[in-house]
Structures are given as C-alpha cells and as structure tokens.
Enzyme design. Structure first.
Site, mmCIF file in Angstrom:
data_model
loop_
_atom_site.group_PDB
_atom_site.id
_atom_site.type_symbol
_atom_site.label_atom_id
_atom_site.label_comp_id
_atom_site.label_asym_id
_atom_site.label_seq_id
_atom_site.Cartn_x
_atom_site.Cartn_y
_atom_site.Cartn_z
ATOM 1 N N ASP A 173 26.401 -14.055 -6.042
ATOM 2 C CA ASP A 173 26.092 -15.528 -6.623
ATOM 3 C C ASP A 173 25.170 -16.091 -5.388
ATOM 4 O OD1 ASP A 173 26.336 -18.175 -7.119
ATOM 5 O OD2 ASP A 173 28.278 -18.455 -6.061
ATOM 6 N N ASP B 248 20.833 -20.057 -10.271
ATOM 7 C CA ASP B 248 22.170 -19.909 -9.951
ATOM 8 C C ASP B 248 22.432 -18.442 -10.701
ATOM 9 O OD1 ASP B 248 24.900 -19.543 -9.533
ATOM 10 O OD2 ASP B 248 25.396 -21.602 -10.088
#
Ligand code: NAG
Ligand code: NAG
Ligand code: NAG
Length: 478
Positions: free
Chosen positions: A97, A307
């Site tokens: 992430d 992201d």
C-alpha cells in the site's frame, strides 16, 4: 483533521501528520494457502549477526519483492507480497500500500484474527524479537516528542491505524528482523535481513480481521520515516526509490526497491510536503473531450493521489457526472443500472471498441492512459454478465487505484521528489542499477498467486457479490 474523516493513522492521543489509506474490495473470504507452507529452520543467528556487522554501511543493490494478486475488483483487486519476519524467519503475506506507512502483521495475542497454516507472529517466539517501549526514540518520534502516557520504562509503544473503509488495526510496536531478497545478479536474488520496527497487531476491526483478503497484514510504502522502506533508506541500506509494475492481465508483477535503468520513465513532481504521493492533475480527457475540472479545486491545485492500496478510481463529484456522460456518449442506447455503487450495463461486444480511452494529464506533460478494458470490468449478477465502470465519485478527491496503475512501470523517486511511469509489459522484466558495482541487473515478474498450487481466489467463486470500496483519504490540512 479529526471529524473530517477517515483514513489517518493516528497514534492514540497525538495526531501524527501522516494520512493513510488502504484498498479493499472485500468479497467472499477464502482461506489463503501460500506456497511452501512451512519454513524449515535452517537459521543460524550468530552467522547472521556476523554477516550484519560485516556489511555495515553498505548500500544494497536493490530489493525484489515478489508480488501476487490482481487488479480485478470482482476477484481480488489488491496486490500483496511475501515477507519473512523474526528468527527463525516465518513467512507472511501482506498487501502493498503506497498510501499508508506502517508495516503491521496479525500478532499472537490477536483473538479475532484469522490465519491459516502458520502461526501468528509472536515476538516472544522470535530469538530477535523485541518489544519497543514507550521510552525509546522511535516511540517518542512517532508521538511528536514524547509518548503521552509513558508511566513505566517497559511499557509497550502502542499504535493504531485507521483506514478509510472504517477498518482499524491496533497493537504495539516491535523490533525484529525483516528478511528480503537482495538483487545479486541477473535474475538472481540472495537473502538479506535488517532489523526494523513494525506493528504487532493485537486487535483488528472491520475487514482487517481476517486480513485484507485473507492476508496477514499490510506493508505501507508511504513517505513517513516510520515505514519499513524509510527505515531501510535511513540506515543507508537502500536508495529512496521504489517501483511497481502491477500485472493487470496475468496477476502479480514486479515490485522493487532501487534505481530503475530500463525502462525509462517520464516524471511529474510530487506535491511537496504532503504525506501521500500526490501529483498535480491538469486535465482529464475522455476520448477527445476535455472534462472541466472544478476551478475552486484547481486554483489550489487539483491533485491526484497514487494509491496502490486502492482498487478503484475516484474523481470529485463534479467531474464524475460529465465523465460518465462522456464515457457513454457513443452508446446512448445502453441503460445504466446501479450495482453496489457502480454504474453497470449489459453489453456483448468488446469494450475497447465501443468506449473511449481516458487520459489524465499531469504537470510536465506526463500522461496516464486508462483503457476501457482497464476501467470497465465484468461482473456477473444473478447469472447475467454486466460491465461496470470503475470510476467512482468522491467529494473533492482524485485517487488512482490499481485499475489505473496496472500495466505500467510506476517509479516513486523520493530523492528526486517525483513520480513517473510508462506503459510496460508487467509479465516481463526491468533492469536495476547495482550501486556497488555499477552493474545492471534484471528483475523478473512473479505471480505468487499462480506459483501456489492452490488458487487463492478461485474463479469458481467469482459469481458472488461485489462489495466495493474504500481507500479514500483526506489530507491532514483538509
Ligand atoms: C552458526 O554460525 C557460526 C558462525 O558462522 C558457526 O560458527 C556455527 O557453527 C554455526 N552453527 C550451526 C549450528 O551451523
Ligand atoms: C522522523 O523524522 C523526524 C523529522 O525529520 C525526526 O525528527 C525523527 O527523528 C524521525 N523519526 C525516526 C523514527 O526516524
Ligand atoms: C510480455 O512479456 C512476457 C514475458 O516476457 C511475454 O511472454 C509476453 O508475450 C509479453 N506480452 C506482450 C503483449 O508482449
């Protein structure tokens, strides 16, 4: 930054200016059976210590993190990697992430976490595991100077990470070895390890309970100096450059730390002083039509967040409506229906022939191209095949998840404070520079999901419901 929302990592009483978000499309839970289920103990602690001392102050060539997962929202929609922690090393699968900072894994004391096959991480069962106390520098730094309630010197330093979908991970920090693959030659890796601080999760809520998609935790690649990446960089083990090539066709791909020499990418500057990887968005085009960006947002700079922990593509509400209109403009006869927050339709032809390509234009003329087959995904509802659009409205933010980031090599160069990408075959290989020797080493793509004898997300289960969402974020100033 409090009531405004969602995804910051905040550490108990003190707000730490790092925002975090992670992705998640949570469907059915499947148990995860990774490859090579148990570690054999071939581990020799004194040998490792001797080796560590010898290579002190040396910059590693590069690190190769093997990837699994895919960008299909109805199947997984997340990418993960394999790490090993502790002594002897044990294997864990964690989501990668780029929008959050901490590494955490489900820990032994967690009684609502699920894990199969292997034990949870337990600092007491690792010869090198150590609880980080509230008196230690790492802890005071995380709490902006001093831990609020450090009453006794052996009190653990606690953490709490909150994500946009409402899920939460909390526990305490530990320090232990992380084992990774150093790139040591062309398509060659050799084991390396380094002591780092990470979260030992004792309480998980929301979708994190069973691990994101049955994973054991989450590996944040954010810019904060608490991330494992920053810890490795600050101890001069790696350069502050990493990149990913998320394979949207076959799953898996490449995730590497180190300087990429091939392919060449074009860069756009990162918006300075922001916790996330934000870049300046100048224009969105659907086919040839330019979608007007809201001027009130534009004045302060419309930013898009990159992201890897998000699946979907989010744009501000005011951009969303004209965008969908433009996407559907060649096919006025198709009826849109809402399925779990998505605009879906029935269609039997090729989506690439019928729908426009979306291009996002960034500062310094960098363009992100998102093809119809990337932003439109198929989804079966009650035996009927629908196509659903992966763009989603979101108040005033643009967040680009894996639907847009896959099939490209994306390079995050923190030394240059820039991010760049180029279209690339993520089933192939890239070349990295070995700082020590100047040699160029190739790193190949991997797919942990297919390497496993067991299919992690069996296609047969694919007909069930699609629960989308999440990964959204707010900036600390917003
Ligand atoms: C572990 O490594 C040390 C140092 O290299 C060596 O002396 C020792 O024999 C090794 N122990 C085992 C069990 O292999
Ligand atoms: C993180 O960065 C801040 C500001 O640069 C510094 O004061 C602090 O010591 C760093 N923390 C760690 C854990 O390295
Ligand atoms: C991508 O690379 C793989 C591995 O080299 C190769 O087998 C495949 O044909 C390539 N795909 C395309 C579209 O070129």
């Amino acid at each position: 930054m409090k009531s405004s929302i969602s995804t910051f990592i905040y550490l108990f009483l003190l707000l730490v200016p790092f925002v975090s978000s992670t992705g998640g499309v949570f469907k059915v839970e499947h148990k995860f059976f990774g490859p090579g289920l148990r570690e054999r103990s071939l581990f020799n602690l004194s040998a490792i210590k001797a080796h560590d001392t010898a290579r002190h102050n040396r910059i590693l060539a590069a690190i190769d993190l093997h990837l699994g997962g895919n960008s299909d929202p109805t199947n997984s929609g997340v990418y993960y990697t394999e790490i090993k922690l502790g002594s002897p090393p044990k294997r864990y699968y964690v989501q990668v992430d780029t929008a959050s900072n901490d590494l955490w894994v489900h820990c032994a004391e967690c009684n609502n976490c699920k894990r199969t096959e292997q034990e949870f991480y337990d600092p007491k069962k690792s010869d090198t595991g150590k609880i980080v106390t509230c008196k230690e520098d790492f802890c005071s730094n995380m709490y902006g100077g001093s831990y609020p309630e450090c009453k006794s010197p052996d009190m653990p330093c606690e953490y709490e990470a909150t994500y946009m979908d409402g899920s939460k991970s909390s526990g305490y920090y530990v320090k232990d070895y992380i084992h990774f693959n150093q790139v040591s030659g062309n398509f060659l890796i050799s084991p390396e390890q380094e002591s780092v601080v990470f979260g030992c999760g004792t309480k998980q809520s929301g979708d994190l309970r069973s691990g994101s998609k049955g994973l054991d935790g989450l590996l944040g690649f954010g810019q904060s100096n608490s991330s494992v990446f920053s810890q490795l960089a600050s101890s001069k083990k790696v350069r502050k450059v990493f990149s990913h090539c998320l394979d949207g066709q076959n799953g898996g791909g490449i995730f590497a730390i180190g300087q990429v020499v091939h392919p060449k990418v074009k860069f756009t500057p990162l918006v300075p002083k922001q916790p996330h990887y934000n870049v300046n968005l100048e224009e969105i085009k659907v086919g040839k039509a330019s979608i007007e960006l809201p001027t009130h947002l534009f004045k302060t700079g419309e930013v898009a967040m990159i992201d890897s922990g998000a699946t979907m593509l989010y744009v501000p509400d005011v951009v969303y409506t004209p965008m969908i209109h433009e996407i559907m403009s060649n096919k006025p006869d198709l009826k849109l229906q809402t399925v779990e927050n998505h605009q879906c339709f029935e269609y039997s032809g090729s989506v690439d022939d019928a729908f426009p390509t979306v291009t996002l234009h960034f500062e310094d003329s960098l363009i992100l191209t998102v093809y119809p087959h990337e932003y439109i995904f198929s989804h079966e509802v009650s035996g009927k095949k629908l196509w659903c659009i992966g763009w989603q409205p979101l108040k005033d933010k643009t967040i680009l998840g894996v639907l847009a980031l896959s099939n490209k090599l994306v390079v995050y160069d923190l030394d240059k404070q820039a991010i760049g990408w180029t279209a690339y075959n993520c089933s192939s290989s890239i070349q990295l520079l070995d700082d020590q020797t100047g040699a160029l080493y190739s790193v190949a793509a991997h797919d942990l999901s297919s390497a496993s004898a067991m299919s992690w997300f069996p296609a047969a289960a694919g007909a069930s419901s699609l629960l989308v969402i999440k990964s959204v974020t707010t900036s600390p100033t917003g």
